[in-house]
Scaffold this motif. Structure first.
Motif, PDB file in Angstrom:
ATOM      1  N   GLY A 168      -1.651   4.099  10.320  1.00 36.77           N
ATOM      2  CA  GLY A 168      -1.407   3.314   9.117  1.00 36.77           C
ATOM      3  C   GLY A 168      -2.408   2.190   8.967  1.00 36.77           C
ATOM      4  O   GLY A 168      -3.234   1.934   9.841  1.00 36.77           O
ATOM      5  N   ASP A 169      -2.322   1.496   7.838  1.00 34.48           N
ATOM      6  CA  ASP A 169      -3.219   0.366   7.627  1.00 34.48           C
ATOM      7  C   ASP A 169      -2.510  -0.733   6.855  1.00 34.48           C
ATOM      8  O   ASP A 169      -1.283  -0.699   6.657  1.00 34.48           O
ATOM      9  N   ALA A 170      -3.271  -1.719   6.405  1.00 33.42           N
ATOM     10  CA  ALA A 170      -2.700  -2.903   5.767  1.00 33.42           C
ATOM     11  C   ALA A 170      -1.847  -2.556   4.558  1.00 33.42           C
ATOM     12  O   ALA A 170      -0.871  -3.254   4.250  1.00 33.42           O
ATOM     13  N   GLY A 171      -2.181  -1.491   3.857  1.00 32.10           N
ATOM     14  CA  GLY A 171      -1.470  -1.124   2.643  1.00 32.10           C
ATOM     15  C   GLY A 171      -0.060  -0.635   2.865  1.00 32.10           C
ATOM     16  O   GLY A 171       0.736  -0.584   1.912  1.00 32.10           O
ATOM     17  N   THR A 172       0.312  -0.295   4.102  1.00 35.74           N
ATOM     18  CA  THR A 172       1.644   0.250   4.332  1.00 35.74           C
ATOM     19  C   THR A 172       2.738  -0.797   4.174  1.00 35.74           C
ATOM     20  O   THR A 172       3.919  -0.448   4.098  1.00 35.74           O
ATOM     21  N   VAL A 173       2.380  -2.075   4.111  1.00 36.76           N
ATOM     22  CA  VAL A 173       3.379  -3.117   3.862  1.00 36.76           C
ATOM     23  C   VAL A 173       3.708  -3.240   2.382  1.00 36.76           C
ATOM     24  O   VAL A 173       4.695  -3.894   2.008  1.00 36.76           O
ATOM     25  N   ASP A 174       2.927  -2.620   1.519  1.00 37.48           N
ATOM     26  CA  ASP A 174       3.095  -2.795   0.068  1.00 37.48           C
ATOM     27  C   ASP A 174       4.527  -2.577  -0.425  1.00 37.48           C
ATOM     28  O   ASP A 174       5.021  -3.368  -1.235  1.00 37.48           O
ATOM     29  N   PRO A 175       5.232  -1.514   0.003  1.00 42.29           N
ATOM     30  CA  PRO A 175       6.581  -1.312  -0.527  1.00 42.29           C
ATOM     31  C   PRO A 175       7.544  -2.456  -0.210  1.00 42.29           C
ATOM     32  O   PRO A 175       8.521  -2.667  -0.935  1.00 42.29           O
ATOM     33  N   LEU A 176       7.283  -3.194   0.885  1.00 41.18           N
ATOM     34  CA  LEU A 176       8.144  -4.297   1.293  1.00 41.18           C
ATOM     35  C   LEU A 176       7.751  -5.624   0.658  1.00 41.18           C
ATOM     36  O   LEU A 176       8.512  -6.594   0.697  1.00 41.18           O
ATOM     37  N   ALA A 177       6.556  -5.655   0.080  1.00 46.54           N
ATOM     38  CA  ALA A 177       5.939  -6.933  -0.269  1.00 46.54           C
ATOM     39  C   ALA A 177       6.684  -7.693  -1.350  1.00 46.54           C
ATOM     40  O   ALA A 177       6.729  -8.930  -1.320  1.00 46.54           O
ATOM     41  N   GLU A 178       7.277  -6.996  -2.310  1.00 49.50           N
ATOM     42  CA  GLU A 178       7.925  -7.699  -3.417  1.00 49.50           C
ATOM     43  C   GLU A 178       9.026  -8.626  -2.915  1.00 49.50           C
ATOM     44  O   GLU A 178       9.200  -9.734  -3.430  1.00 49.50           O
ATOM     45  N   VAL A 179       9.748  -8.188  -1.887  1.00 48.60           N
ATOM     46  CA  VAL A 179      10.794  -9.022  -1.297  1.00 48.60           C
ATOM     47  C   VAL A 179      10.212 -10.014  -0.297  1.00 48.60           C
ATOM     48  O   VAL A 179      10.505 -11.217  -0.340  1.00 48.60           O
ATOM     49  N   LEU A 180       9.370  -9.551   0.611  1.00 52.42           N
ATOM     50  CA  LEU A 180       8.860 -10.411   1.678  1.00 52.42           C
ATOM     51  C   LEU A 180       8.002 -11.551   1.147  1.00 52.42           C
ATOM     52  O   LEU A 180       8.021 -12.658   1.701  1.00 52.42           O
ATOM     53  N   ASP A 181       7.237 -11.301   0.089  1.00 51.65           N
ATOM     54  CA  ASP A 181       6.336 -12.323  -0.447  1.00 51.65           C
ATOM     55  C   ASP A 181       7.078 -13.550  -0.960  1.00 51.65           C
ATOM     56  O   ASP A 181       6.490 -14.629  -1.087  1.00 51.65           O
ATOM     57  N   GLU A 182       8.358 -13.406  -1.263  1.00 51.40           N
ATOM     58  CA  GLU A 182       9.133 -14.549  -1.728  1.00 51.40           C
ATOM     59  C   GLU A 182       9.506 -15.488  -0.589  1.00 51.40           C
ATOM     60  O   GLU A 182       9.884 -16.633  -0.832  1.00 51.40           O
TER      61      GLU A 182
ATOM     62  N   LEU B  26       1.968   8.260  -7.479  1.00 52.44           N
ATOM     63  CA  LEU B  26       1.412   7.080  -6.834  1.00 52.44           C
ATOM     64  C   LEU B  26       0.605   6.219  -7.804  1.00 52.44           C
ATOM     65  O   LEU B  26      -0.065   6.727  -8.699  1.00 52.44           O
ATOM     66  N   SER B  27       0.654   4.901  -7.574  1.00 50.45           N
ATOM     67  CA  SER B  27      -0.240   3.990  -8.274  1.00 50.45           C
ATOM     68  C   SER B  27      -1.656   4.189  -7.737  1.00 50.45           C
ATOM     69  O   SER B  27      -1.844   4.767  -6.655  1.00 50.45           O
ATOM     70  N   PRO B  28      -2.689   3.711  -8.444  1.00 52.82           N
ATOM     71  CA  PRO B  28      -4.053   3.850  -7.922  1.00 52.82           C
ATOM     72  C   PRO B  28      -4.222   3.239  -6.532  1.00 52.82           C
ATOM     73  O   PRO B  28      -4.877   3.830  -5.665  1.00 52.82           O
ATOM     74  N   ARG B  29      -3.622   2.058  -6.295  1.00 56.33           N
ATOM     75  CA  ARG B  29      -3.754   1.430  -4.971  1.00 56.33           C
ATOM     76  C   ARG B  29      -3.069   2.284  -3.905  1.00 56.33           C
ATOM     77  O   ARG B  29      -3.627   2.490  -2.825  1.00 56.33           O
ATOM     78  N   ALA B  30      -1.881   2.809  -4.222  1.00 56.59           N
ATOM     79  CA  ALA B  30      -1.187   3.645  -3.251  1.00 56.59           C
ATOM     80  C   ALA B  30      -1.934   4.948  -2.995  1.00 56.59           C
ATOM     81  O   ALA B  30      -1.996   5.429  -1.858  1.00 56.59           O
ATOM     82  N   ALA B  31      -2.515   5.526  -4.046  1.00 53.72           N
ATOM     83  CA  ALA B  31      -3.284   6.765  -3.871  1.00 53.72           C
ATOM     84  C   ALA B  31      -4.481   6.533  -2.966  1.00 53.72           C
ATOM     85  O   ALA B  31      -4.812   7.377  -2.115  1.00 53.72           O
ATOM     86  N   GLU B  32      -5.136   5.384  -3.111  1.00 53.51           N
ATOM     87  CA  GLU B  32      -6.262   5.055  -2.236  1.00 53.51           C
ATOM     88  C   GLU B  32      -5.797   4.922  -0.793  1.00 53.51           C
ATOM     89  O   GLU B  32      -6.477   5.375   0.140  1.00 53.51           O
ATOM     90  N   MET B  33      -4.629   4.301  -0.592  1.00 54.30           N
ATOM     91  CA  MET B  33      -4.118   4.157   0.766  1.00 54.30           C
ATOM     92  C   MET B  33      -3.819   5.518   1.388  1.00 54.30           C
ATOM     93  O   MET B  33      -4.203   5.792   2.530  1.00 54.30           O
TER      94      MET B  33
ATOM     95  N   LEU C 266      -5.112   7.214   4.828  1.00 53.11           N
ATOM     96  CA  LEU C 266      -4.232   7.685   5.894  1.00 53.11           C
ATOM     97  C   LEU C 266      -4.510   9.139   6.254  1.00 53.11           C
ATOM     98  O   LEU C 266      -4.338   9.551   7.404  1.00 53.11           O
ATOM     99  N   ALA C 267      -4.952   9.928   5.272  1.00 47.49           N
ATOM    100  CA  ALA C 267      -5.299  11.323   5.549  1.00 47.49           C
ATOM    101  C   ALA C 267      -6.488  11.414   6.505  1.00 47.49           C
ATOM    102  O   ALA C 267      -6.585  12.355   7.302  1.00 47.49           O
ATOM    103  N   VAL C 268      -7.381  10.441   6.427  1.00 43.78           N
ATOM    104  CA  VAL C 268      -8.512  10.376   7.359  1.00 43.78           C
ATOM    105  C   VAL C 268      -8.051   9.835   8.710  1.00 43.78           C
ATOM    106  O   VAL C 268      -8.503  10.287   9.772  1.00 43.78           O
ATOM    107  N   ASN C 269      -7.150   8.857   8.677  1.00 41.04           N
ATOM    108  CA  ASN C 269      -6.689   8.226   9.913  1.00 41.04           C
ATOM    109  C   ASN C 269      -5.846   9.161  10.778  1.00 41.04           C
ATOM    110  O   ASN C 269      -5.858   9.050  12.011  1.00 41.04           O
TER     111      ASN C 269
END
Length: 273
Positions: free
Chosen positions: A32-46, A174-181, A185-188
């Motif tokens: 995984g990479d930094a983008g895997t936190v994205d789904p949690l971010a809306e809550v955690l960022d508060e 997927l959103s463009p950012r999620a598709a890029e992530m 991950l397919a490479v990782n």
């Protein structure tokens, strides 16, 4: 959200920062990479300033030389250096799967820099009573990887852990950012199977060191993983440290599939509730 790169011995670490409040470092699972936190971010960022990173050798964190076997202690040293770069204060840490293993090593070795760690289903199969059998399954996954490729190896791994993962999202959703992530991950994934899987699943936590700071550790597991292989190491580690398991929504990948409820429970767990 801001991104930056930190130079560490042998690598350049890419990391992202978002939100406001106390510092929370998020450690992704294997491959995984930094983008895997994205789904949690809306809550955690508060509630937190959330820092997420690409572990060395994955995605945008480049190595100075060729790929080598990933070591738990090297990854936790990288996280320690990142924390020291960002703050002089102890931080909250959340790790999922392989990231939970890195978090356990970080807490054992650098406890003064960790305020509280939530370790969700670390796949430390080496702590189990049937460790020989489970690590043989990992060897088989690696053999299938070399003989038949990553797709076949991934299928063998999912079967070996009891199908404890909910399906990945459809690429069209997927959103463009999620598709890029997901493209990263397919490479990782093949890199993880080649250079990390054996090393991390055989890792034995430092129970003596962790026992001295067990009050800062939340051992977590998915409600829907109960009875499957990924649940068991968390139970074993918790038992040896005199802790109870805290169940979170979803399965092994509940951070993505049940993100909102998962993030809300993280806020409670990190605050000591």
């Amino acid at each position: 959200m801001k991104s930056d790169v930190l130079r560490v011995p042998g690598a350049s670490l890419y990391y992202e920062t978002r939100g406001a409040g106390p510092l929370l470092v998020f450690l992704p699972g294997g491959g995984g990479d930094a983008g895997t936190v994205d789904p949690l971010a809306e809550v955690l960022d508060e509630h937190f300033t959330v820092v997420s990173l690409d572990p060395r050798g994955y995605s945008r964190s480049t190595l100075d030389g060729p790929q080598v076997t990933q070591r738990v202690e090297v990854q936790s040293e990288d996280v320690f250096r990142l924390i020291c770069h960002l703050t002089d204060e102890p931080v909250y840490v959340v790790g999922g799967s392989a990231g939970a293993i890195v978090g356990l090593d970080l807490l054992a070795r650098y406890s003064e820099r960790v305020r509280r760690l939530v370790a969700h289903e670390p796949p430390c199969f080496g702590v189990l009573s049937d460790a020989v059998e489970q690590l043989a399954m990992i060897d088989e996954v690696c053999a299938v990887f070399h003989a038949e490729g990553p797709a076949a190896a991934g299928a063998r791994f999912l079967a070996g852990i009891g199908n404890a993962m909910k399906p990945s999202p459809a690429l069209t959703d997927l959103s463009p950012r999620a598709a890029e992530m997901w493209a990263r991950l397919a490479v990782n994934g093949p890199l993880m199977m080649e250079y990390e899987l054996r090393e991390f699943t055989s890792y034995i936590p430092d129970f003596e060191a962790l026992g001295q700071v067990a009050d800062r550790l939340v051992m977590a597991a998915g409600r829907e993983t109960r009875g499957a292989l990924p649940y068991r190491p968390a139970v074993e580690i918790a038992g040896r440290l005199g802790l109870e398991i805290t169940e979170f929504p979803g399965a092994h990948n509940g951070m993505r599939t049940d993100a909102t409820e998962f993030a809300r429970q993280l806020v409670t767990a990190l605050s000591g509730g």
